[in-house]
Design a protein around this motif. Structure first.
Motif, mmCIF file in Angstrom:
data_model
loop_
_atom_site.group_PDB
_atom_site.id
_atom_site.type_symbol
_atom_site.label_atom_id
_atom_site.label_comp_id
_atom_site.label_asym_id
_atom_site.label_seq_id
_atom_site.Cartn_x
_atom_site.Cartn_y
_atom_site.Cartn_z
ATOM 1 N N LYS A 15 0.858 -1.351 0.104
ATOM 2 C CA LYS A 15 0.004 -0.208 0.060
ATOM 3 C C LYS A 15 0.814 1.231 0.117
ATOM 4 N N SER A 36 1.127 4.345 -2.924
ATOM 5 C CA SER A 36 0.763 5.798 -2.742
ATOM 6 C C SER A 36 1.862 6.432 -3.018
ATOM 7 N N THR A 91 1.932 7.608 -6.705
ATOM 8 C CA THR A 91 0.779 8.638 -6.899
ATOM 9 C C THR A 91 1.621 10.038 -6.439
ATOM 10 N N GLY A 102 -10.517 7.760 -14.347
ATOM 11 C CA GLY A 102 -11.287 7.328 -13.040
ATOM 12 C C GLY A 102 -10.403 6.334 -12.230
ATOM 13 N N GLY A 103 -11.124 5.761 -11.314
ATOM 14 C CA GLY A 103 -10.435 4.684 -10.411
ATOM 15 C C GLY A 103 -10.213 5.267 -8.963
ATOM 16 N N GLU A 104 -9.608 4.219 -8.106
ATOM 17 C CA GLU A 104 -9.468 4.806 -6.888
ATOM 18 C C GLU A 104 -7.882 4.044 -6.589
ATOM 19 N N GLY A 105 -7.426 4.595 -5.587
ATOM 20 C CA GLY A 105 -6.023 3.908 -4.998
ATOM 21 C C GLY A 105 -5.018 4.199 -5.986
ATOM 22 N N GLU A 106 -4.363 3.080 -6.533
ATOM 23 C CA GLU A 106 -3.320 3.452 -7.541
ATOM 24 C C GLU A 106 -3.824 3.724 -8.743
ATOM 25 N N ASN A 107 -4.998 3.248 -9.077
ATOM 26 C CA ASN A 107 -5.603 3.633 -10.555
ATOM 27 C C ASN A 107 -6.357 5.045 -10.523
ATOM 28 N N GLN A 108 -6.316 5.762 -9.508
ATOM 29 C CA GLN A 108 -6.895 7.027 -9.648
ATOM 30 C C GLN A 108 -6.174 8.221 -10.574
ATOM 31 N N ASP A 109 -6.748 8.947 -11.011
ATOM 32 C CA ASP A 109 -6.318 9.982 -11.649
ATOM 33 C C ASP A 109 -5.340 10.971 -11.136
ATOM 34 N N ASP A 135 -5.968 20.016 -9.091
ATOM 35 C CA ASP A 135 -6.346 19.874 -7.679
ATOM 36 C C ASP A 135 -5.944 20.846 -6.649
#
Length: 140
Positions: A35, A39, A42, A128-135, A140
């Motif tokens: 995990k 991160s 990212t 889209g996506g969450e975790g390691e797949n997030q944009d 932002d």
């Protein structure tokens, strides 16, 4: 008369108990380490996008405009044909770096969220996506 050796080895049961404890520890610690590694990619992508933003601002100061979408981020390391005041390269590398997952960063100018948009779709290279797949995005 036989002499007994004072050295004693480990029994098979003792070795199996130690191996079972090590397996349990690896099962508990392993997912936490994975995990953390996910991160960190990212976070690396966010830092690279910030580096691009700084280089793009310097490019704009010297050339008078941001690179177009067709010129892309490569214009930060190679002089575009219609940029007479270009005095780059604006990045230390010979080519624009890829995101931590090995994909090209996407660049759009003018952007939908500002003068330009820089973004990566993450590990799955899909929107889209969450975790390691997030944009990972510049707005932002």
């Amino acid at each position: 008369m036989r002499k007994r050796s004072s050295q004693r080895g480990f029994t098979l049961v003792e070795l199996l108990v130690v191996l079972a404890i090590l397996a349990l520890l690896a099962g508990l610690v392993g997912p936490q380490v994975m995990k953390f590694l996910g991160s960190s990619k990212t976070k690396t992508a966010k830092l690279q996008i910030e580096e691009f933003a700084s280089a793009l601002d310097l490019y704009r100061l010297e050339v008078g405009r941001y690179p177009t979408s067709s010129e892309g981020l490569d214009s930060l390391v190679r002089k575009p044909s219609d940029a007479p005041n270009w005095s780059g390269p604006y990045l230390k590398k010979a080519q624009a770096p890829k995101d931590p997952w090995g994909f090209e960063y996407r660049y759009r100018a003018p952007g939908e969220h500002g003068a330009y948009d820089i973004y990566s779709y993450g590990a799955d290279n899909a929107q889209g996506g969450e975790g390691e797949n997030q944009d990972v995005v510049s707005w932002d």
